[in-house]
Design an enzyme around this catalytic site. Sequence first.
Site, short mmCIF file in Angstrom:
data_model
loop_
_atom_site.label_atom_id
_atom_site.label_comp_id
_atom_site.label_asym_id
_atom_site.label_seq_id
_atom_site.Cartn_x
_atom_site.Cartn_y
_atom_site.Cartn_z
N PHE A 145 8.19 -29.37 41.31
CA PHE A 145 8.92 -28.34 40.58
C PHE A 145 10.33 -28.29 41.15
O PHE A 145 10.53 -27.97 42.32
CB PHE A 145 8.29 -26.95 40.68
N ASP A 230 14.23 -31.03 48.62
CA ASP A 230 14.38 -29.75 47.90
C ASP A 230 13.70 -28.67 48.74
O ASP A 230 12.49 -28.52 48.71
CB ASP A 230 13.75 -29.85 46.50
N LYS A 259 17.36 -19.83 46.36
CA LYS A 259 16.49 -18.67 46.54
C LYS A 259 16.94 -17.74 47.68
O LYS A 259 17.85 -16.96 47.48
CB LYS A 259 15.04 -19.13 46.69
C1 LIG Z 1 12.69 -22.17 42.30
C2 LIG Z 1 12.87 -23.59 42.61
C3 LIG Z 1 13.89 -24.34 42.00
C4 LIG Z 1 14.77 -23.79 40.91
O1 LIG Z 1 15.50 -22.67 41.31
P1 LIG Z 1 16.15 -21.70 40.19
O2 LIG Z 1 17.02 -20.79 40.99
O3 LIG Z 1 15.01 -20.99 39.53
O4 LIG Z 1 16.90 -22.55 39.25
C5 LIG Z 1 14.05 -25.65 42.40
N1 LIG Z 1 13.25 -26.20 43.33
C6 LIG Z 1 12.26 -25.52 43.92
C7 LIG Z 1 11.42 -26.18 44.97
C8 LIG Z 1 12.02 -24.19 43.57
O5 LIG Z 1 11.01 -23.53 44.14
#
Ligand SMILES: *Cc1c(COP(=O)(O)O)cnc(C)c1O
Length: 404
Positions: A145, A230, A259
Amino acid sequence: MVDDRLRTPGAVRDAERYTAHNYHPLPVVIASAEGVWLTDVDDRRYLDCLAGYSALNFGHRHPRLIAAAHAQLDKLTLTSRAFVHDQFADFCRELAELCGKDLVLPMNTGAEAVETGVKVARKWGYQVKGVPAGQANIVVAEGNFHGRTTTIVSFSTDEDARADFGPYTPGFTVVPYGDLDALAAAIDENTVAVLLEPIQGEQGVVVPPEGYLPGVRRVCTERNVLFVADEIQSGLGRTGTTFACEHEGVVPDMYLLGKALGGGIVPVSAVAANADVLGVLKPGQHGSTFGGNPLACAVATEVVRLLATGEFQRRSTELGERLHAGLQSLVGKGLVAVRGRGLWAGLDIDPTLMTGRQACERLMERGVLAKDTHGSTLRLAPPLVITVEEIDHAVAQLAAVLAG
Ligand SMILES: *Cc1c(COP(=O)(O)O)cnc(C)c1O
């Protein structure tokens, strides 16, 4: 008479009526919050065990973050990057130091950080590695994700996230998560990056087998491929270290952050990398109107300072042990498996008992808010300011829900 729109059922009804149904929220209407506790419009209190998908690692309205935001609101909120503002340098330097990298590039949302990472990796591939024009590919993992943009959903393996949003962006190769041989076999001479979550959050807090991340690091170095981690959900204290990669002593070429970087106040994301990588961007080649704005920088600098003390990482380690011990004691009593690190747990509920959604609804009735992911999987990620007593309370409520 109280206006029914100000109470839970009316407010839930109106929220459904006037919005696209791209979410299926629990029927709770939050009005205020402090630390780990939420209060709804009917004055009921809930323990927050989701923490905004880890955007609230420091809890709701952490006093130092709120103070930084208030002070900045009274001075300067936006300039655009056309001008330099006085909050910018400190933020970039302190975040770069926290990451151990030369440079950072601030954006807003996580998906934008991922898009930035993809663009930088491709440009690096063409300009530094010498990949022929238009041929760059990036290796990604099944169950990933990384956000919701058209390019990112192009390499999602979640049908809900991907279906009917094509045509899809080419240039991605998907391999099973945790399988180093498959990853190494997928890399060819035009591979510019491997993009991975060091722990897959949305997939259900899936921790890869020991040795996988160091193996990815080794293969990337040997094949001249960037390792892009990520850490948008796994990073910034969630797992007991600043970055989840640290648990295996791994340093990626690029961190993607988001985040918690915005302290639960403003959206702030960033890419951090060394100059040989991020240095490929020149003026006009990438940007964002709001990225690196003064309010975002003021809040995020305070976030970086909170993390620089190590206090939140320690709390996550110590309290995470308590959480995982409590959850392990429920395996065989309604739970099938528990995964995770620090104050982050993915739980598989016995699917014959209830769905994840039903578990969340029952937890809500008991004053605990959590979120299901796939089927009967629950994810717990409380704010790192949670106490031992509050963890025990959450585990006890879960035990009661599982016991029926
Ligand atoms: C939440 C998330 C994203 C995307 O972040 P947004 O601020 O919602 O665009 C990307 N990578 C990971 C691992 C995430 O948990």
